[in-house]
Enzyme design. Structure first.
Site, PDB file in Angstrom:
ATOM      1  N   CYS A 116     -11.466 136.831 -32.363  1.00 41.47           N
ATOM      2  CA  CYS A 116     -10.530 136.538 -31.286  1.00 41.47           C
ATOM      3  C   CYS A 116      -9.502 137.659 -31.149  1.00 41.47           C
ATOM      4  CB  CYS A 116      -9.803 135.225 -31.563  1.00 41.47           C
ATOM      5  SG  CYS A 116     -10.706 133.772 -31.024  1.00 41.47           S
ATOM      6  N   HIS A 117      -9.073 137.892 -29.909  1.00 41.85           N
ATOM      7  CA  HIS A 117      -8.027 138.882 -29.653  1.00 41.85           C
ATOM      8  C   HIS A 117      -6.657 138.228 -29.815  1.00 41.85           C
ATOM      9  CE1 HIS A 117     -11.592 140.362 -27.538  1.00 41.85           C
ATOM     10  NE2 HIS A 117     -11.088 141.575 -27.667  1.00 41.85           N
ATOM     11  N   MET A 151     -10.230 129.497 -26.969  1.00 41.70           N
ATOM     12  CA  MET A 151     -10.135 129.272 -28.411  1.00 41.70           C
ATOM     13  C   MET A 151      -8.731 128.822 -28.814  1.00 41.70           C
ATOM     14  SD  MET A 151     -13.136 129.532 -29.378  1.00 41.70           S
ATOM     15  CE  MET A 151     -12.647 129.059 -31.023  1.00 41.70           C
ATOM     16  N   GLU A 152      -7.721 129.361 -28.149  1.00 40.67           N
ATOM     17  CA  GLU A 152      -6.350 128.956 -28.458  1.00 40.67           C
ATOM     18  C   GLU A 152      -6.145 127.473 -28.155  1.00 40.67           C
ATOM     19  OE1 GLU A 152      -6.295 133.275 -28.459  1.00 40.67           O
ATOM     20  OE2 GLU A 152      -7.245 131.787 -27.176  1.00 40.67           O
ATOM     21  N   ASP A 166      -3.441 114.441 -41.921  1.00 42.40           N
ATOM     22  CA  ASP A 166      -2.612 114.728 -43.092  1.00 42.40           C
ATOM     23  C   ASP A 166      -1.441 113.761 -43.203  1.00 42.40           C
ATOM     24  OD1 ASP A 166      -1.636 116.447 -45.322  1.00 42.40           O
ATOM     25  OD2 ASP A 166       0.014 116.799 -43.913  1.00 42.40           O
TER      26      ASP A 166
END
Length: 205
Positions: A116-117, A151-152, A166
Protein backbone atom coordinates in the site's frame (compact mmCIF):
# COMPACT_ATOMS: atom_id res chain seq x y z
CA UNK A 1 -22.28 -11.10 -40.15
CA UNK A 2 -23.28 -13.20 -37.18
CA UNK A 3 -22.92 -16.81 -36.10
CA UNK A 4 -25.18 -18.11 -38.91
CA UNK A 5 -22.90 -16.61 -41.57
CA UNK A 6 -19.86 -18.10 -39.84
CA UNK A 7 -21.52 -21.51 -39.78
CA UNK A 8 -22.16 -21.41 -43.55
CA UNK A 9 -18.56 -20.41 -44.32
CA UNK A 10 -17.32 -23.11 -41.94
CA UNK A 11 -19.34 -25.77 -43.79
CA UNK A 12 -17.93 -24.61 -47.16
CA UNK A 13 -14.35 -24.72 -45.85
CA UNK A 14 -14.85 -28.19 -44.41
CA UNK A 15 -16.27 -29.39 -47.78
CA UNK A 16 -13.21 -28.21 -49.72
CA UNK A 17 -10.90 -29.68 -47.09
CA UNK A 18 -12.52 -33.09 -47.64
CA UNK A 19 -11.90 -32.70 -51.39
CA UNK A 20 -8.19 -32.37 -50.71
CA UNK A 21 -7.87 -28.60 -50.77
CA UNK A 22 -5.05 -27.13 -48.63
CA UNK A 23 -5.97 -27.37 -44.96
CA UNK A 24 -6.99 -24.12 -43.33
CA UNK A 25 -8.24 -23.22 -39.94
CA UNK A 26 -12.01 -23.45 -39.78
CA UNK A 27 -13.78 -20.15 -39.21
CA UNK A 28 -15.16 -21.61 -35.98
CA UNK A 29 -11.61 -22.22 -34.80
CA UNK A 30 -10.62 -18.72 -35.86
CA UNK A 31 -13.57 -17.28 -33.97
CA UNK A 32 -12.63 -19.23 -30.83
CA UNK A 33 -9.04 -18.00 -31.13
CA UNK A 34 -10.25 -14.43 -31.60
CA UNK A 35 -12.53 -14.67 -28.55
CA UNK A 36 -9.71 -16.16 -26.47
CA UNK A 37 -7.42 -13.27 -27.39
CA UNK A 38 -10.17 -10.80 -26.52
CA UNK A 39 -10.81 -12.45 -23.14
CA UNK A 40 -7.08 -12.43 -22.40
CA UNK A 41 -6.90 -8.73 -23.27
CA UNK A 42 -9.88 -7.84 -21.08
CA UNK A 43 -8.94 -10.10 -18.15
CA UNK A 44 -7.96 -8.02 -15.09
CA UNK A 45 -4.32 -8.29 -14.12
CA UNK A 46 -2.83 -8.43 -10.64
CA UNK A 47 -0.89 -5.18 -10.59
CA UNK A 48 1.20 -6.08 -7.53
CA UNK A 49 3.24 -8.65 -9.50
CA UNK A 50 5.87 -8.00 -12.15
CA UNK A 51 6.54 -10.15 -15.25
CA UNK A 52 8.67 -12.57 -13.24
CA UNK A 53 5.98 -13.09 -10.60
CA UNK A 54 7.80 -11.10 -7.92
CA UNK A 55 5.75 -8.83 -5.66
CA UNK A 56 6.14 -5.13 -6.33
CA UNK A 57 4.80 -1.76 -5.29
CA UNK A 58 2.93 -0.19 -8.21
CA UNK A 59 4.56 2.98 -9.54
CA UNK A 60 1.86 5.68 -9.53
CA UNK A 61 4.20 8.64 -10.07
CA UNK A 62 2.88 9.24 -13.60
CA UNK A 63 -0.72 9.58 -12.40
CA UNK A 64 -2.38 12.87 -11.55
CA UNK A 65 -3.93 13.28 -8.09
CA UNK A 66 -7.72 13.03 -8.18
CA UNK A 67 -10.47 12.96 -5.58
CA UNK A 68 -11.07 9.40 -4.37
CA UNK A 69 -13.27 7.88 -1.70
CA UNK A 70 -14.16 4.46 -0.35
CA UNK A 71 -16.58 3.00 2.16
CA UNK A 72 -16.30 -0.35 3.94
CA UNK A 73 -18.36 -2.14 6.54
CA UNK A 74 -18.09 -4.89 9.14
CA UNK A 75 -20.36 -6.58 11.65
CA UNK A 76 -19.56 -7.84 15.14
CA UNK A 77 -22.06 -10.44 16.36
CA UNK A 78 -22.70 -10.18 20.11
CA UNK A 79 -24.84 -12.28 22.40
CA UNK A 80 -27.68 -10.53 24.28
CA UNK A 81 -25.79 -10.72 27.59
CA UNK A 82 -22.80 -8.93 26.07
CA UNK A 83 -25.02 -6.27 24.51
CA UNK A 84 -26.65 -5.57 27.88
CA UNK A 85 -23.25 -5.22 29.54
CA UNK A 86 -21.82 -2.70 27.06
CA UNK A 87 -22.77 0.44 29.08
CA UNK A 88 -20.98 -0.94 32.16
CA UNK A 89 -17.72 -1.97 30.52
CA UNK A 90 -14.86 -1.21 32.98
CA UNK A 91 -12.51 -0.34 30.07
CA UNK A 92 -14.78 2.49 28.93
CA UNK A 93 -17.24 2.90 26.07
CA UNK A 94 -16.41 0.05 23.64
CA UNK A 95 -18.00 1.81 20.66
CA UNK A 96 -16.12 5.08 21.18
CA UNK A 97 -12.80 3.32 21.71
CA UNK A 98 -13.42 1.25 18.56
CA UNK A 99 -14.31 4.38 16.57
CA UNK A 100 -11.03 6.05 17.49
CA UNK A 101 -9.09 2.85 16.77
CA UNK A 102 -10.59 2.67 13.29
CA UNK A 103 -9.61 6.26 12.51
CA UNK A 104 -6.07 5.71 13.76
CA UNK A 105 -5.74 2.46 11.81
CA UNK A 106 -6.78 4.06 8.51
CA UNK A 107 -3.85 6.47 8.84
CA UNK A 108 -1.42 3.57 9.40
CA UNK A 109 -2.59 1.31 6.57
CA UNK A 110 0.64 1.52 4.58
CA UNK A 111 2.51 0.19 7.62
CA UNK A 112 0.23 -2.87 7.82
CA UNK A 113 -0.30 -3.80 4.16
CA UNK A 114 3.09 -4.25 2.42
CA UNK A 115 2.32 -2.84 -1.04
CA UNK A 116 0.00 0.00 0.00
CA UNK A 117 1.06 3.59 -0.66
CA UNK A 118 1.26 6.11 2.17
CA UNK A 119 -1.57 8.51 1.31
CA UNK A 120 -2.50 11.96 2.65
CA UNK A 121 -5.98 11.21 3.96
CA UNK A 122 -8.28 14.21 3.94
CA UNK A 123 -11.14 12.58 5.84
CA UNK A 124 -11.77 9.42 7.89
CA UNK A 125 -15.16 8.68 9.44
CA UNK A 126 -15.97 5.53 11.43
CA UNK A 127 -19.48 4.92 12.73
CA UNK A 128 -20.69 2.11 14.98
CA UNK A 129 -24.37 1.32 15.36
CA UNK A 130 -25.75 -0.94 18.06
CA UNK A 131 -28.35 -3.45 16.90
CA UNK A 132 -30.26 -6.42 18.28
CA UNK A 133 -27.62 -8.92 17.17
CA UNK A 134 -24.44 -6.89 17.50
CA UNK A 135 -22.56 -3.85 16.23
CA UNK A 136 -22.60 -2.60 12.63
CA UNK A 137 -19.52 -0.66 11.55
CA UNK A 138 -19.18 1.70 8.59
CA UNK A 139 -15.97 3.47 7.62
CA UNK A 140 -15.56 6.20 5.01
CA UNK A 141 -12.19 7.49 3.78
CA UNK A 142 -11.36 10.29 1.32
CA UNK A 143 -8.19 11.58 -0.28
CA UNK A 144 -6.86 13.50 -3.26
CA UNK A 145 -4.08 11.27 -4.50
CA UNK A 146 -2.75 9.08 -7.32
CA UNK A 147 -4.33 5.87 -5.98
CA UNK A 148 -7.45 4.84 -4.10
CA UNK A 149 -8.31 4.37 -0.43
CA UNK A 150 -10.15 1.04 -0.51
CA UNK A 151 -7.59 -0.59 1.79
CA UNK A 152 -7.73 2.31 4.23
CA UNK A 153 -11.50 1.94 4.53
CA UNK A 154 -11.25 -1.84 4.97
CA UNK A 155 -8.51 -1.53 7.58
CA UNK A 156 -10.53 1.05 9.52
CA UNK A 157 -13.60 -1.21 9.63
CA UNK A 158 -11.51 -4.29 10.51
CA UNK A 159 -9.59 -2.66 13.36
CA UNK A 160 -12.75 -1.10 14.76
CA UNK A 161 -14.32 -4.58 14.80
CA UNK A 162 -11.26 -6.10 16.46
CA UNK A 163 -11.35 -3.37 19.10
CA UNK A 164 -14.97 -4.20 19.92
CA UNK A 165 -13.83 -7.79 20.39
CA UNK A 166 -10.96 -6.68 22.65
CA UNK A 167 -13.26 -4.54 24.76
CA UNK A 168 -15.78 -7.36 25.23
CA UNK A 169 -13.75 -10.60 25.16
CA UNK A 170 -13.78 -10.90 28.94
CA UNK A 171 -17.51 -11.56 28.72
CA UNK A 172 -17.50 -13.86 25.69
CA UNK A 173 -14.62 -15.38 23.72
CA UNK A 174 -16.97 -16.57 20.95
CA UNK A 175 -17.71 -13.08 19.60
CA UNK A 176 -17.71 -13.29 15.79
CA UNK A 177 -16.50 -10.66 13.31
CA UNK A 178 -18.38 -11.07 10.04
CA UNK A 179 -18.83 -9.54 6.61
CA UNK A 180 -15.87 -7.18 6.33
CA UNK A 181 -16.52 -5.84 2.81
CA UNK A 182 -15.95 -2.89 0.51
CA UNK A 183 -19.30 -1.18 0.04
CA UNK A 184 -18.36 1.38 -2.58
CA UNK A 185 -15.51 3.37 -4.09
CA UNK A 186 -15.26 6.31 -6.45
CA UNK A 187 -12.54 7.92 -8.54
CA UNK A 188 -9.56 6.51 -10.36
CA UNK A 189 -9.08 4.66 -13.64
CA UNK A 190 -11.35 1.76 -12.67
CA UNK A 191 -14.26 4.12 -12.06
CA UNK A 192 -17.01 3.77 -9.49
CA UNK A 193 -17.98 0.58 -7.68
CA UNK A 194 -20.97 -0.21 -5.50
CA UNK A 195 -21.46 -3.56 -3.81
CA UNK A 196 -24.62 -5.39 -4.82
CA UNK A 197 -26.75 -6.25 -1.82
CA UNK A 198 -27.56 -9.95 -1.65
CA UNK A 199 -29.59 -11.68 1.04
CA UNK A 200 -27.46 -13.92 3.21
CA UNK A 201 -28.71 -16.58 5.63
CA UNK A 202 -28.57 -15.52 9.26
CA UNK A 203 -26.00 -17.37 11.30
CA UNK A 204 -26.67 -18.47 14.88
CA UNK A 205 -24.92 -16.51 17.61
Amino acid sequence: MGPHFDAVICSIEQYFNRLGAPAAACCCERRETRNLKLETHLKPKLSHYDRTGAARMVDVSAKSPTLRSAQASAFVALKPAVLRALPNNPKGDPLEVARLAGIMAAKRTSELIPMCHALPLSHVDVRLTLGKAGVSITSTVKTRAETGVEMEALVAASIAALTVYDMCKALDKSIAIREVVLERKSGGKSGDYRRQKSPSPSLPL
